[in-house]
Each structure stands twice: as C-alpha cells, then as structure tokens.
Write a protein that holds these residues in place. Sequence first.
Motif, PDB file in Angstrom:
ATOM      1  N   THR A 116       0.853  -1.196   0.000  1.00  0.00           N
ATOM      2  CA  THR A 116       0.000   0.000   0.000  1.00  0.00           C
ATOM      3  C   THR A 116       0.890   1.248   0.000  1.00  0.00           C
ATOM      4  N   PRO A 117       1.574   1.529  -1.105  1.00  0.00           N
ATOM      5  CA  PRO A 117       2.496   2.674  -1.128  1.00  0.00           C
ATOM      6  C   PRO A 117       1.810   4.014  -0.934  1.00  0.00           C
ATOM      7  N   ILE A 118       0.574   4.148  -1.408  1.00  0.00           N
ATOM      8  CA  ILE A 118      -0.121   5.424  -1.242  1.00  0.00           C
ATOM      9  C   ILE A 118      -0.410   5.666   0.239  1.00  0.00           C
ATOM     10  N   THR A 119      -0.892   4.646   0.928  1.00  0.00           N
ATOM     11  CA  THR A 119      -1.153   4.775   2.361  1.00  0.00           C
ATOM     12  C   THR A 119       0.138   5.007   3.125  1.00  0.00           C
ATOM     13  N   ASP A 120       1.186   4.310   2.742  1.00  0.00           N
ATOM     14  CA  ASP A 120       2.478   4.496   3.405  1.00  0.00           C
ATOM     15  C   ASP A 120       2.950   5.938   3.270  1.00  0.00           C
ATOM     16  N   ASN A 121       2.790   6.500   2.080  1.00  0.00           N
ATOM     17  CA  ASN A 121       3.202   7.882   1.847  1.00  0.00           C
ATOM     18  C   ASN A 121       2.359   8.845   2.681  1.00  0.00           C
ATOM     19  N   GLU A 139       3.505   8.798   6.236  1.00  0.00           N
ATOM     20  CA  GLU A 139       4.789   9.482   6.399  1.00  0.00           C
ATOM     21  C   GLU A 139       4.612  10.995   6.504  1.00  0.00           C
ATOM     22  N   GLN A 140       3.521  11.501   5.950  1.00  0.00           N
ATOM     23  CA  GLN A 140       3.270  12.941   6.004  1.00  0.00           C
ATOM     24  C   GLN A 140       2.584  13.370   7.303  1.00  0.00           C
ATOM     25  N   THR A 197     -14.788  12.802   2.877  1.00  0.00           N
ATOM     26  CA  THR A 197     -14.450  14.137   3.384  1.00  0.00           C
ATOM     27  C   THR A 197     -13.084  14.103   4.041  1.00  0.00           C
ATOM     28  N   VAL A 198     -12.201  14.973   3.614  1.00  0.00           N
ATOM     29  CA  VAL A 198     -10.863  15.042   4.193  1.00  0.00           C
ATOM     30  C   VAL A 198     -10.939  15.787   5.514  1.00  0.00           C
ATOM     31  N   PRO A 199     -10.484  15.175   6.636  1.00  0.00           N
ATOM     32  CA  PRO A 199     -10.555  15.855   7.941  1.00  0.00           C
ATOM     33  C   PRO A 199      -9.816  17.193   7.928  1.00  0.00           C
ATOM     34  N   ASP A 200     -10.419  18.200   8.564  1.00  0.00           N
ATOM     35  CA  ASP A 200      -9.795  19.525   8.640  1.00  0.00           C
ATOM     36  C   ASP A 200      -8.502  19.503   9.445  1.00  0.00           C
ATOM     37  N   THR A 201      -8.348  18.500  10.294  1.00  0.00           N
ATOM     38  CA  THR A 201      -7.177  18.439  11.167  1.00  0.00           C
ATOM     39  C   THR A 201      -5.930  17.920  10.464  1.00  0.00           C
ATOM     40  N   LEU A 202      -6.079  17.444   9.236  1.00  0.00           N
ATOM     41  CA  LEU A 202      -4.918  16.902   8.544  1.00  0.00           C
ATOM     42  C   LEU A 202      -3.942  18.013   8.171  1.00  0.00           C
ATOM     43  N   PRO A 203      -2.644  17.788   8.372  1.00  0.00           N
ATOM     44  CA  PRO A 203      -1.647  18.756   7.899  1.00  0.00           C
ATOM     45  C   PRO A 203      -1.748  18.887   6.377  1.00  0.00           C
ATOM     46  N   PRO A 204      -1.520  20.063   5.832  1.00  0.00           N
ATOM     47  CA  PRO A 204      -1.648  20.265   4.376  1.00  0.00           C
ATOM     48  C   PRO A 204      -0.878  19.256   3.531  1.00  0.00           C
ATOM     49  N   PRO A 205       0.382  18.901   3.870  1.00  0.00           N
ATOM     50  CA  PRO A 205       1.074  17.916   3.031  1.00  0.00           C
ATOM     51  C   PRO A 205       0.359  16.569   3.014  1.00  0.00           C
ATOM     52  N   ALA A 206      -0.148  16.141   4.169  1.00  0.00           N
ATOM     53  CA  ALA A 206      -0.856  14.871   4.234  1.00  0.00           C
ATOM     54  C   ALA A 206      -2.167  14.941   3.455  1.00  0.00           C
ATOM     55  N   ALA A 207      -2.881  16.056   3.573  1.00  0.00           N
ATOM     56  CA  ALA A 207      -4.139  16.216   2.846  1.00  0.00           C
ATOM     57  C   ALA A 207      -3.902  16.175   1.337  1.00  0.00           C
ATOM     58  N   ALA A 208      -2.817  16.797   0.886  1.00  0.00           N
ATOM     59  CA  ALA A 208      -2.514  16.798  -0.544  1.00  0.00           C
ATOM     60  C   ALA A 208      -2.204  15.394  -1.041  1.00  0.00           C
ATOM     61  N   VAL A 209      -1.411  14.650  -0.265  1.00  0.00           N
ATOM     62  CA  VAL A 209      -1.085  13.268  -0.633  1.00  0.00           C
ATOM     63  C   VAL A 209      -2.355  12.428  -0.661  1.00  0.00           C
TER      64      VAL A 209
END
Length: 287
Positions: free
Chosen positions: A159-164, A167-168, A224-236
């Motif tokens: 699951t490389p997408i989840t792993d990435n 990591e964010q 729905t993407v949680p509002d609490t996610l850091p921007p890099p993680a949300a983008a990934v």
Amino acid sequence: MYNLLVAGAMESRILVSVLASSFDVSVADVDVSDSFGDTDLRNWEAAVSCQYSALRGDLSWGLDIYAQEFVADPPSESVLAQHVAAATELVVLFPAESMPPSAYWAATPEGNITRVRLYESDEEAPVYVVDAVEIPVRQLPNAKVTRIPEVVRELRIPTPITDNFREQMPAHFLAQRGPEWKFSDGLAAWEMLVAHMASGWAGSGWCPPDIYRERLAARDGLTTVPDTLPPPAAAVLRQGLQQLDSTYAHLTTEDPQGSLIGLLLGTEARGRQLGWWWHRRPESLPW
C-alpha cells in the motif's frame, strides 16, 4: 532453513537423492537422520542436513532441512516442496509467510500447488488434521474442498499510497489513534482492494464477498478530508484517492441494476444513496 510436512510413507534414501539434486550437491554431502537418533552417527559437516520426525494424524513426517551457507543458489521452500512431492509421490506442505498458523501451501505429486488449512491439537504429541484444501487432492480425501477466506485477509498487499500518507502525518496523530488513524486504515483497505483487483487477485485467485464489502465500505469513510490533517498529508491523500478511484473505475464496469449491491448488501439496499463505487462491478466477480 526449510520446514516441510509430508503426508504418507516416506523412504529416506529417496529423500537423500532428491535433496542432493535440489541443492546440486553430491549424495555424500547430504545427511538425513531421525531427530531422535544417535547424534554420533550424524554427518555434521554435510552441505545439506535433514532431521525427520514421525507425526500423527493426516501427516506422517516433519522435515527440518538446513543448507550450509556455502551451498550456492539454494531453492525456495516452494520449489523444494515440489521436488520432494514429485520424487516421493506424496503431498508436501510448507508454511505460508505472514499468515495465520493454520495457513499452509501444499505441493502435490502431480505438480499442483494449493492452499490448505492445517490444524494441530494441543497434545504433547499433536495430531495434525488437514481441514481444507482449495482444490481436490486425492491423497487428502478427508479434507473439505473449499476456498479459504483467511488466506485473502492476511495477504500482504503493498500500500504505497497509504504508506506515503502516513509518512506525512506527525507522529502524535497516529500514536493517539484518533480520527486520522481511522482515516489511514480506511485508505489502506481501499488501496488493498484496488491493488488486489489490479493484480488479477494475485496470491489468492479470489476475494471473499465479505472482504470486498468491507473494503468498499472503507471508501465510504474517505469522502471528506478531515480539517485536522496537515496540508502535506491532505494533498497526498487527495492525489492518492484520485489515483485509486481512477484505477477502480478502469477495472470495473457500470452496474445500473445494482446487482453487486444486492449481492453484498441485500436487495433492499438498491434504493439507498450509496457512493459511485458501489454502482460499479468487475466483469467477473472474484468469488
């Protein structure tokens, strides 16, 4: 180190010969001995050594095989099991990696490889029962012929997408196992379904309906993407979901009649408001 289990009467001289051939060493460089035998009679310098133990139940022998580090290009456990099965005309079991203790592979004299479910009693001298096989094996007439769902659930699907995505995420987000962790688990489940489908159901050849349903339901939680996610993680996450959704759409066909929904959720669910992923299905269902 190799751990093989054999169903049926075995001749040690044949085992010596097949081990010599499998490891490309001379017969004199193979030591095959009873695990309860006289250790003074062992050839401890042998390139390949094998200790055998008598078993009870559906299995007759356990083989612990070891090759010295200087043995070049040793076979894989599956290849060795196939060699032993062909030479002895017996069924040879070997454990599946990262699976439940009951999950094994079986090599048959006919050259087939199939999954089996093996149970071991709690007695001091355990009784071994081959409970199920995924294809008929004439040497195991008492085993049920059925697909084994736990094999699919325990597959190690990358699951490389989840792993990435993980990591964010700051370490404390995942350590607290809050909503972000559940979101991560849902993404992993969706990625495993898409990747397994894209591989042609590699590693199992099928997918049980309950697992397919669980992983579709996991996609429901990713709308729905949680509002609490850091921007890099949300983008990934957004990019990864777009990629997974596109692949799933490519691998499936529209199901306007809701046949898949009916199979997985019941006919009454066809009128419910469900995500688009519920309204698509593989050309051939994997169960």
